[in-house]
Scaffold this motif. Structure first.
Motif, PDB file in Angstrom:
ATOM      1  N   GLN A  72      18.822   7.745  -3.864  1.00 44.87           N
ATOM      2  CA  GLN A  72      18.999   8.404  -5.147  1.00 44.87           C
ATOM      3  C   GLN A  72      18.879   9.928  -4.967  1.00 44.87           C
ATOM      4  OE1 GLN A  72      16.966   6.491  -8.545  1.00 44.87           O
ATOM      5  NE2 GLN A  72      16.432   4.801  -7.225  1.00 44.87           N
ATOM      6  N   GLY A  73      19.116  10.668  -6.024  1.00 42.39           N
ATOM      7  CA  GLY A  73      18.854  12.107  -5.985  1.00 42.39           C
ATOM      8  C   GLY A  73      20.049  12.990  -5.665  1.00 42.39           C
ATOM      9  N   LEU A  77      19.253  16.178  -3.119  1.00 43.07           N
ATOM     10  CA  LEU A  77      18.046  15.676  -2.459  1.00 43.07           C
ATOM     11  C   LEU A  77      18.258  15.632  -0.944  1.00 43.07           C
ATOM     12  CD1 LEU A  77      15.157  14.787  -2.986  1.00 43.07           C
ATOM     13  CD2 LEU A  77      15.944  12.420  -3.024  1.00 43.07           C
ATOM     14  N   SER A  80      17.050  18.530   1.024  1.00 43.76           N
ATOM     15  CA  SER A  80      15.652  18.459   1.472  1.00 43.76           C
ATOM     16  C   SER A  80      15.476  17.413   2.578  1.00 43.76           C
ATOM     17  CB  SER A  80      14.721  18.070   0.309  1.00 43.76           C
ATOM     18  OG  SER A  80      14.999  18.786  -0.856  1.00 43.76           O
ATOM     19  N   SER A 220       4.555  13.150   8.945  1.00 37.59           N
ATOM     20  CA  SER A 220       3.808  12.119   8.205  1.00 37.59           C
ATOM     21  C   SER A 220       3.621  12.466   6.730  1.00 37.59           C
ATOM     22  CB  SER A 220       2.440  11.914   8.858  1.00 37.59           C
ATOM     23  OG  SER A 220       1.738  13.137   8.854  1.00 37.59           O
ATOM     24  N   TRP A 221       3.694  13.745   6.373  1.00 42.42           N
ATOM     25  CA  TRP A 221       3.478  14.134   4.980  1.00 42.42           C
ATOM     26  C   TRP A 221       4.743  14.063   4.133  1.00 42.42           C
ATOM     27  CZ3 TRP A 221       6.632  18.253   4.266  1.00 42.42           C
ATOM     28  CH2 TRP A 221       6.925  19.050   5.388  1.00 42.42           C
ATOM     29  N   THR A 222       5.828  13.610   4.722  1.00 45.51           N
ATOM     30  CA  THR A 222       7.079  13.494   3.970  1.00 45.51           C
ATOM     31  C   THR A 222       6.934  12.442   2.871  1.00 45.51           C
ATOM     32  OG1 THR A 222       8.258  13.997   6.015  1.00 45.51           O
ATOM     33  CG2 THR A 222       9.570  13.084   4.210  1.00 45.51           C
ATOM     34  N   PRO A 223       7.322  12.758   1.631  1.00 50.04           N
ATOM     35  CA  PRO A 223       7.282  11.722   0.587  1.00 50.04           C
ATOM     36  C   PRO A 223       8.040  10.468   1.042  1.00 50.04           C
ATOM     37  CG  PRO A 223       7.788  13.873  -0.387  1.00 50.04           C
ATOM     38  CD  PRO A 223       7.809  14.052   1.112  1.00 50.04           C
ATOM     39  N   ALA A 224       7.478   9.300   0.771  1.00 54.07           N
ATOM     40  CA  ALA A 224       8.042   8.039   1.268  1.00 54.07           C
ATOM     41  C   ALA A 224       9.535   7.923   0.964  1.00 54.07           C
ATOM     42  CB  ALA A 224       7.279   6.861   0.668  1.00 54.07           C
ATOM     43  N   LEU A 225       9.907   8.300  -0.252  1.00 50.05           N
ATOM     44  CA  LEU A 225      11.308   8.102  -0.643  1.00 50.05           C
ATOM     45  C   LEU A 225      12.235   9.177  -0.093  1.00 50.05           C
ATOM     46  CD1 LEU A 225      10.910   6.615  -4.181  1.00 50.05           C
ATOM     47  CD2 LEU A 225      12.145   5.620  -2.268  1.00 50.05           C
ATOM     48  N   LEU A 226      11.692  10.074   0.726  1.00 45.36           N
ATOM     49  CA  LEU A 226      12.521  11.085   1.388  1.00 45.36           C
ATOM     50  C   LEU A 226      12.619  10.821   2.887  1.00 45.36           C
ATOM     51  CD1 LEU A 226      12.081  12.426  -1.417  1.00 45.36           C
ATOM     52  CD2 LEU A 226      12.059  14.630  -0.254  1.00 45.36           C
ATOM     53  N   ARG A 227      12.197   9.629   3.317  1.00 47.38           N
ATOM     54  CA  ARG A 227      12.217   9.280   4.745  1.00 47.38           C
ATOM     55  C   ARG A 227      13.357   8.304   5.042  1.00 47.38           C
ATOM     56  NH1 ARG A 227       6.673   9.496   7.398  1.00 47.38           N
ATOM     57  NH2 ARG A 227       7.856   8.311   8.937  1.00 47.38           N
ATOM     58  N   TYR A 238      13.183  -0.244  -0.358  1.00 49.01           N
ATOM     59  CA  TYR A 238      11.747   0.044  -0.385  1.00 49.01           C
ATOM     60  C   TYR A 238      11.266  -0.032  -1.823  1.00 49.01           C
ATOM     61  CZ  TYR A 238       7.458   2.823  -0.240  1.00 49.01           C
ATOM     62  OH  TYR A 238       6.168   3.273  -0.389  1.00 49.01           O
TER      63      TYR A 238
END
Lengths: 368, 368
Positions: A72-73, A77, A80, A220-227, A238
């Motif tokens: 999405q996005g 998105l 990013s 590791s700090w990447t938002p889950a939905l941006l991985r 997911y």
């Protein structure tokens, strides 16, 4: 009554696709449900998402070592997600570099967003002449994390005439406004992305096609939905995917396949664009501001030689309004550049282009 | 033939909404376009997004100092956006704390995701009894950035019987599976969010309602599309919003308003849930695993007293399959907890609940 819709996105969709979606709205495939009502993990939805991916793979000739992700996005998105996932971000390590080529507002935005995470180096730009051409492809630096281009520039109406040679550096492209408009060799890319709302379906679904070895590098700090790795591991599930958009994409791809796929589309799109550029180039009243070698098949901005500017003056406003009264809608240029623009995506029939030219000929005469 | 669809989300939508969407698919409001084809910045789309927001404000009684944002990425993206925007993240400063109450899998996921950005302290949990109750609301720490709860827990079927008192600490709630199911005092919250795919519309649109003073606190490295201030400044149009989802939400809200809004819905939802819980509580074959004071109106898990476990054994599989043959679909419990579950969202008519009970009575008899 249906209009000819020249919007740059969201944009016209094939009428047979819309008619089928309407017919299936309350009961699809004998399930007694709308696609909007289906559990995304149900046996009813599974064939829908699988079909969309399979058709995309078939029509685009996507190699087996590439994953197809439904995200999405929109393209924004991805501005990013690309640096977060491909930028080689490591704790404590200095920021990596990446090549960006500035060919318009979207590629500029992509670079600005990437600058939050790495050193997004604009190694070439066509800003000097209002983005009216594609610059000579710059060489990447040997340690660039990737090389980003906007393959077709929706606002200014340019298209890369050929792909840059980037060697071992992964080539990343925003193909939102040209996906499936003609054949494209995916193996040349590390990653491509496309918001659906131009050649694929409704806004809210983005297709990402990424080479497997580039997945799994986000910090590791990447938002889950941006991985990307999470989408790849979970088959884009997911969390709940944009199910209805994926369904419409599947219908569009079926329609596209029946017409002959990207090869047939390229032929039709060249016919449409050639017709329109020939008209512009022969007109003493309208002209294309774009260099011939860089012209887009999908988005064709034009200005009047009378005002000859990108501003939206009295003439431009009147043009757009009178066209609309004739059922030719969404012809205003982008709010940031002005002028006029016609987008001829796959779903625009050649009759729409002819109707537009006929209107423009009449408009031209009435102004003289 | 339409089925009764008890899916937890995406889930059943009002039939009149689907029928209207089908009728308007190729030409909405006399524009000659589908909503999927409209430029999001066109005069044709403007009234659609404005209507959706206005109806949401009216039906939910949203105070003027709250903004309504249309976002993509579902509730799961809010798990990242809430801490990024409300977490008081400052360069060089120590991480802030926030209270999380663990009432199920989603609230746990929310806390895990937040832990990337701050110290997400689980100050109470009902994990000890398989999330079958809502724990006593813990007190927040005075310097908590916010206090997060999941108001209705879709998987385990619990609902907060009353809101926690958090004083000056902003209360944040995931209301995905109970939005508009009954009246809710928004002024008690700093922020609420809801994925559309339960009571609002199709998957792919998320509604965020946020108090104005909480907007604008994200650190500079936050991805643009994860910043509430950008959505607020751009009227949810920084990039192309999920237009079709917003349109369907508008239609659902119109339908809801005509029926009497959340007050009328609460009455109907209590009738439906009361009927079903009464049946379960009087059955010697089925039972609710949820404590009476914490029971959800929307999602009602149940197990058989024969197997009396959350596992999906032979009996549960047979139940789901036989129900499906009767047009009662999506009754399997969540894959992580097993058992069975019926979701009674706003769009589920009481006839569906009665049909389910009738089926269960028959099933019960045939098993004895």
């Amino acid at each position: 009554m249906r209009v000819y819709n020249f919007a740059p996105g969201p944009s016209t969709l094939p009428l047979p696709v819309l008619e089928r979606a309407a017919a299936e709205m309350t009961d699809v495939n004998g399930t007694g449900q709308s696609v909007m009502e289906m559990s995304h993990r149900s046996g009813a939805f599974k064939p829908i998402i699988e079909k969309a991916e399979a058709l995309l793979r078939e029509l685009m000739g996507i190699p087996a070592n590439y994953r197809v992700l439904f995200v999405q996005g929109g393209g924004s998105l991805q501005f990013s997600m690309v640096p977060l996932n491909l930028g080689g971000i490591e704790p404590g390590a200095p920021k990596k570099k990446a090549t960006y080529v500035e060919t318009g507002i979207w590629s500029k935005k992509a670079a600005e967003e990437a600058s939050k995470y790495l050193d997004a180096v604009t190694r070439a730009s066509s800003k000097d002449r209002a983005y009216s051409y594609i610059p000579v492809a710059p060489a990447p630096a040997p340690d660039d994390a990737y090389y980003h281009i906007t393959l077709n520039n929706t606002i200014v109406g340019t298209k890369w005439p050929s792909l840059p040679e980037t060697g071992a550096i992964p080539l990343v492209a925003d193909i939102s406004s040209c996906i499936l408009s003609e054949p494209l060799d995916i193996s040349r890319f590390g990653l491509v992305y496309a918001g659906a709302q131009k050649n694929l379906g409704p806004a809210g679904t983005t297709v990402v096609i990424v080479r497997e070895d580039l997945i799994g590098r986000a910090p590791s700090w990447t938002p889950a939905l941006l991985r990307y790795d999470i989408y790849a591991a979970e088959g884009s599930m997911y969390n709940t995917p944009p199910c209805y958009g994926i369904y419409i994409i599947g219908l569009v791809l079926e329609w596209l396949k029946a017409l002959g796929g990207p090869v047939a589309m390229a032929k039709l799109n060249h016919e449409k664009a050639d017709l329109f550029y020939a008209y512009l180039d022969n007109s003493s009243f309208f002209r294309s501001p774009v260099e011939k070698s860089s012209r887009s098949l999908m988005n064709i901005p034009f200005v009047s030689t009378i005002t000859d500017s990108g501003h939206r003056g009295e003439l431009e406003t009147r043009f757009v309004k009178e066209a609309e009264a004739q059922g030719l809608v969404n012809l205003a240029g982008h709010r940031l550049v002005g002028g006029m623009r016609a987008s001829f995506y796959n779903a625009m029939p050649i009759e729409g282009v002819k109707a537009l030219i006929a209107f423009m000929e009449k408009f031209e005469k009435s102004e003289k």
